[in-house]
Design a protein around this motif. Structure first.
Motif, PDB file in Angstrom:
ATOM      1  N   ALA A 302      42.585  74.589 -55.212  1.00  0.00           N
ATOM      2  CA  ALA A 302      42.570  75.989 -55.631  1.00  0.00           C
ATOM      3  C   ALA A 302      41.450  76.204 -56.636  1.00  0.00           C
ATOM      4  CB  ALA A 302      43.917  76.369 -56.247  1.00  0.00           C
ATOM      5  N   ASP A 303      40.716  77.309 -56.451  1.00  0.00           N
ATOM      6  CA  ASP A 303      39.567  77.600 -57.311  1.00  0.00           C
ATOM      7  C   ASP A 303      39.563  79.076 -57.680  1.00  0.00           C
ATOM      8  OD1 ASP A 303      37.227  77.208 -58.726  1.00  0.00           O
ATOM      9  OD2 ASP A 303      35.940  77.433 -56.972  1.00  0.00           O
ATOM     10  N   GLY A 304      40.521  79.476 -58.497  1.00  0.00           N
ATOM     11  CA  GLY A 304      40.613  80.866 -58.905  1.00  0.00           C
ATOM     12  C   GLY A 304      41.239  81.736 -57.839  1.00  0.00           C
ATOM     13  N   TYR A 305      40.837  83.035 -57.845  1.00  0.00           N
ATOM     14  CA  TYR A 305      41.442  84.006 -56.943  1.00  0.00           C
ATOM     15  C   TYR A 305      40.369  84.884 -56.309  1.00  0.00           C
ATOM     16  CZ  TYR A 305      45.669  82.699 -59.453  1.00  0.00           C
ATOM     17  OH  TYR A 305      46.703  81.979 -59.997  1.00  0.00           O
ATOM     18  N   LYS A 306      40.724  85.470 -55.172  1.00  0.00           N
ATOM     19  CA  LYS A 306      39.824  86.412 -54.521  1.00  0.00           C
ATOM     20  C   LYS A 306      40.612  87.639 -54.084  1.00  0.00           C
ATOM     21  CE  LYS A 306      40.134  84.411 -49.852  1.00  0.00           C
ATOM     22  NZ  LYS A 306      39.361  83.849 -48.718  1.00  0.00           N
ATOM     23  N   MET A 307      39.890  88.727 -53.889  1.00  0.00           N
ATOM     24  CA  MET A 307      40.511  89.969 -53.432  1.00  0.00           C
ATOM     25  C   MET A 307      39.500  90.737 -52.606  1.00  0.00           C
ATOM     26  SD  MET A 307      41.886  93.260 -55.618  1.00  0.00           S
ATOM     27  CE  MET A 307      43.471  92.614 -56.128  1.00  0.00           C
ATOM     28  N   THR A 308      39.974  91.363 -51.542  1.00  0.00           N
ATOM     29  CA  THR A 308      39.129  92.187 -50.691  1.00  0.00           C
ATOM     30  C   THR A 308      39.646  93.614 -50.684  1.00  0.00           C
ATOM     31  OG1 THR A 308      38.541  90.336 -49.242  1.00  0.00           O
ATOM     32  CG2 THR A 308      38.230  92.552 -48.365  1.00  0.00           C
ATOM     33  N   GLY A 309      38.762  94.544 -51.000  1.00  0.00           N
ATOM     34  CA  GLY A 309      39.091  95.957 -50.932  1.00  0.00           C
ATOM     35  C   GLY A 309      38.188  96.637 -49.924  1.00  0.00           C
ATOM     36  N   SER A 310      38.707  97.646 -49.220  1.00  0.00           N
ATOM     37  CA  SER A 310      37.915  98.306 -48.191  1.00  0.00           C
ATOM     38  C   SER A 310      38.099  99.812 -48.247  1.00  0.00           C
ATOM     39  CB  SER A 310      38.288  97.785 -46.806  1.00  0.00           C
ATOM     40  OG  SER A 310      39.664  98.005 -46.547  1.00  0.00           O
ATOM     41  N   PRO A 413      45.522  90.330 -54.738  1.00  0.00           N
ATOM     42  CA  PRO A 413      44.798  89.068 -54.950  1.00  0.00           C
ATOM     43  C   PRO A 413      45.489  87.907 -54.243  1.00  0.00           C
ATOM     44  CG  PRO A 413      46.041  89.633 -56.905  1.00  0.00           C
ATOM     45  CD  PRO A 413      46.176  90.796 -55.971  1.00  0.00           C
ATOM     46  N   SER A 414      44.711  86.915 -53.909  1.00  0.00           N
ATOM     47  CA  SER A 414      45.246  85.696 -53.307  1.00  0.00           C
ATOM     48  C   SER A 414      44.442  84.511 -53.826  1.00  0.00           C
ATOM     49  CB  SER A 414      45.163  85.762 -51.775  1.00  0.00           C
ATOM     50  OG  SER A 414      43.816  85.870 -51.363  1.00  0.00           O
ATOM     51  N   PRO A 415      45.034  83.329 -53.851  1.00  0.00           N
ATOM     52  CA  PRO A 415      44.295  82.157 -54.321  1.00  0.00           C
ATOM     53  C   PRO A 415      43.092  81.880 -53.428  1.00  0.00           C
ATOM     54  CG  PRO A 415      46.650  81.698 -54.176  1.00  0.00           C
ATOM     55  CD  PRO A 415      46.431  83.007 -53.497  1.00  0.00           C
ATOM     56  N   LEU A 416      41.978  81.511 -54.029  1.00  0.00           N
ATOM     57  CA  LEU A 416      40.821  81.086 -53.258  1.00  0.00           C
ATOM     58  C   LEU A 416      40.916  79.579 -53.078  1.00  0.00           C
ATOM     59  CD1 LEU A 416      37.251  82.311 -53.250  1.00  0.00           C
ATOM     60  CD2 LEU A 416      37.602  79.864 -53.514  1.00  0.00           C
ATOM     61  N   LEU A 417      41.023  79.163 -51.845  1.00  0.00           N
ATOM     62  CA  LEU A 417      41.174  77.755 -51.521  1.00  0.00           C
ATOM     63  C   LEU A 417      39.857  77.203 -50.998  1.00  0.00           C
ATOM     64  CD1 LEU A 417      44.627  77.901 -49.697  1.00  0.00           C
ATOM     65  CD2 LEU A 417      44.168  77.566 -52.132  1.00  0.00           C
ATOM     66  N   VAL A 418      39.520  76.013 -51.424  1.00  0.00           N
ATOM     67  CA  VAL A 418      38.263  75.380 -51.025  1.00  0.00           C
ATOM     68  C   VAL A 418      38.581  74.093 -50.276  1.00  0.00           C
ATOM     69  CG1 VAL A 418      36.067  74.420 -51.804  1.00  0.00           C
ATOM     70  CG2 VAL A 418      37.097  76.344 -53.033  1.00  0.00           C
ATOM     71  N   HIS A 419      37.965  73.954 -49.117  1.00  0.00           N
ATOM     72  CA  HIS A 419      38.145  72.756 -48.302  1.00  0.00           C
ATOM     73  C   HIS A 419      37.073  71.727 -48.627  1.00  0.00           C
ATOM     74  CE1 HIS A 419      37.222  70.328 -44.664  1.00  0.00           C
ATOM     75  NE2 HIS A 419      38.536  70.267 -44.567  1.00  0.00           N
TER      76      HIS A 419
END
Length: 532
Positions: A302-310, A413-419
């Motif tokens: 997990a690396d913080g959070y992200k959000m998308t608005g439209s 918002p949702s967690p930003l996950l990094v692979h």
């Protein structure tokens, strides 16, 4: 696996366990509720054996849930024997990163292709080794009729039963293991081998049997010598041809001469696809080499959070208005963050959908009268994303004309996950098979040390065979008239594919990349036109 880990982790998700298709232990509950419970009578009647990777992060919990359903339905004892394969979850073993672990770069020769390994401050939420087919065969040999795995290579779900059924030797029958792996690889993406996602889509959309509305999933009819036939059920939509099978065969392989799997290295260069009947394609010619001494490990942190608005924006100069609105929204939020002494966004991305934004400088249609403004932001502090969400709605009344509501409502918002990926020695990983009610675990080492194979270098292909033709004699045609193409990837870099988890772009998995390439024009000799 990252999505399952996020839903299971109370720090990263507010979802109640058991909802969203995830079981209490992080397995795929839909397999039980929507598939197994409905089909169990026929499975028993026709003595069908099943191998599934629905175990996700907890195959044992999935096994117990299956056994509970079997008991509730009143199935005679012994008719269904469930096995669980574990050992892939390195976090559950409290693996400390010791042993023979190596960094992994999946695009040869690309110095910029670097995995984003987590630092000490990042929490790794899943770390799973890709197991192979041998534990599955071991479970079937032990009497299991339904095998549940966690993380394993998709092709192992087919190769395991073939090793069990045909008694192939996993330490020497390399060509057969390669062919069985190829069969698994072709069917692993479901109806994408029967015309789903096919370049010539109009051949598929309205096929007899229902077309897209009733697509038939692929069937692999396998033989002991390694040859197999790909087909589909009768009275279903779709099509099985060398083209539909070939698109899937080359998908995500990188080097067709060295497709590296836990059980074998598959060489597809001499594979032949032959139409032998309606919706029947014979596949022959797969070659195999001994596998490496490593397993690939897939990790998520997990690396913080992200959000998308439209926002939908219409009217004259819609694209220009969208760019201005997006810039203004981000500026307002950044000013607010400064006042609150909060850090700036770590990353932002603006997509203007409807104006060929994903084509970048090659876009042809900028002058459109309707677009979707898509803004995605990334921040360590979830509060910053909530401020961003609050600033979207006022744009409709205080910015450009023609702004309407969001496409999906108010963003969340949702967690930003990094692979990230790495390699681990097979000596560090063991698969454990639990069959039926037997409380003891059968420990099966994933693979004995064979020849100590390292990761093979990319194969060198012949050069200098191109025929030189003057540009003035060539005729321009779209590439799609000459070639088929598939794209999409799970990683965070792209090889005709894009990043699935951490990317802020609208096409996170690069699903449109092949279609973009196929739309570009290439020069061909005029005499080719008659054959197109």
């Amino acid at each position: 696996m990252g999505i399952l880990a996020r839903r299971r982790n109370p720090k990263l998700s507010n979802e109640r366990k058991g909802l969203g298709g995830v079981g209490e232990g992080g397995y795929i509950a839909e397999f039980i509720t929507f598939i197994l419970r409905r089909l169990l009578p026929d499975i028993i009647k026709y003595n069908i054996k099943i191998v599934t990777n629905a175990g996700g992060l907890d195959p044992v919990a999935c096994k117990l849930a299956i056994e509970k359903v079997v008991k509730e339905i009143g199935v005679e004892e012994g008719k269904v024997v469930v096995a669980a394969i574990t050992g892939d979850d390195l976090l559950s073993q409290e693996y400390g990163g010791k042993g023979d672990v190596r960094e992994f770069s999946h695009i040869h020769g690309n110095k910029e292709d670097a995995e984003f390994f987590p630092d000490d401050e990042k929490e790794i939420i899943s770390l799973n080794a890709y197991l192979g087919a041998i534990p599955i065969a071991n479970a079937l040999d032990s009497g299991a009729t339904l095998v549940v795995t966690g993380r394993c290579v998709d092709s192992a779900l087919v190769l395991g039963p073939l090793i069990h059924e045909f008694r192939w030797d996993p330490s020497r029958d390399w060509d057969k293991l390669a062919s069985g792996s190829l069969a698994g690889h072709i069917v692993e993406c479901g109806c994408q081998a029967t015309g789903g996602n096919f370049t010539d889509w109009e051949q598929i959309a309205f096929t007899p049997g229902g077309g897209w509305s009733n697509m038939g999933y692929p069937i692999a009819e396998c033989f002991s010598d390694g040859e197999f036939v790909i087909t589909k059920p009768k009275d279903t939509g779709g099509l099985v041809t060398p083209a539909t099978v070939g698109e899937q065969m080359l998908y995500e392989t990188l080097d067709p001469g060295s497709y590296i799997l836990p059980d074998v290295i598959l060489d597809m260069r001499n594979v032949k696809l032959k139409q032998i009947g309606e919706n029947r394609v014979l596949v022959t010619g797969a070659k195999g080499r001994p596998p490496t001494k490593f397993l690939k490990v897939s990790g998520i942190y997990a690396d913080g959070y992200k959000m998308t608005g439209s926002l939908v924006i219409g009217g004259v100069d819609a694209r220009k208005k969208a760019i201005a609105v997006g810039s203004a929204i981000l500026l307002r939020v950044r000013m607010l963050l400064m006042k609150l002494k909060m850090a700036n966004f770590r990353d932002v991305n603006i997509d203007i959908l409807g104006a060929e934004h994903t084509y970048g400088p090659h876009a042809r249609n900028r002058d459109t009268r309707e677009v979707v403004l898509n803004i995605t932001v990334h921040h360590e502090d979830i509060r910053a994303l909530k401020y961003f969400g609050m600033e979207l709605a006022p744009a409709a009344t205080c910015m450009a004309p023609g702004v309407t509501g969001g496409v999906t409502g108010r963003p969340h918002p949702s967690p930003l996950l990094v692979h990230f990926s790495c390699l681990i020695s097979k000596n560090e990983v063991s698969a454990m098979v639990t069959v039926g009610k037997n409380p003891s675990l059968t420990v099966f080492f994933e693979c004995p040390t064979l020849d100590g194979s390292e990761i093979p270098p990319p194969l060198q292909y012949g050069e200098g065979h191109e025929k030189s033709v003057g540009d003035d004699t060539l005729v321009k045609v779209p590439l799609i008239r000459l070639a088929w193409g598939r794209s999409g990837d799970k990683g965070d870099t792209c090889n005709i594919g894009g990043g699935g988890l951490s990317s802020l772009r609208i096409d996170r998995q690069g699903k449109t990349y092949a279609q973009m390439l196929l739309s570009f024009e290439v020069g061909i000799p005029p005499e080719w036109l008659a054959k197109l």
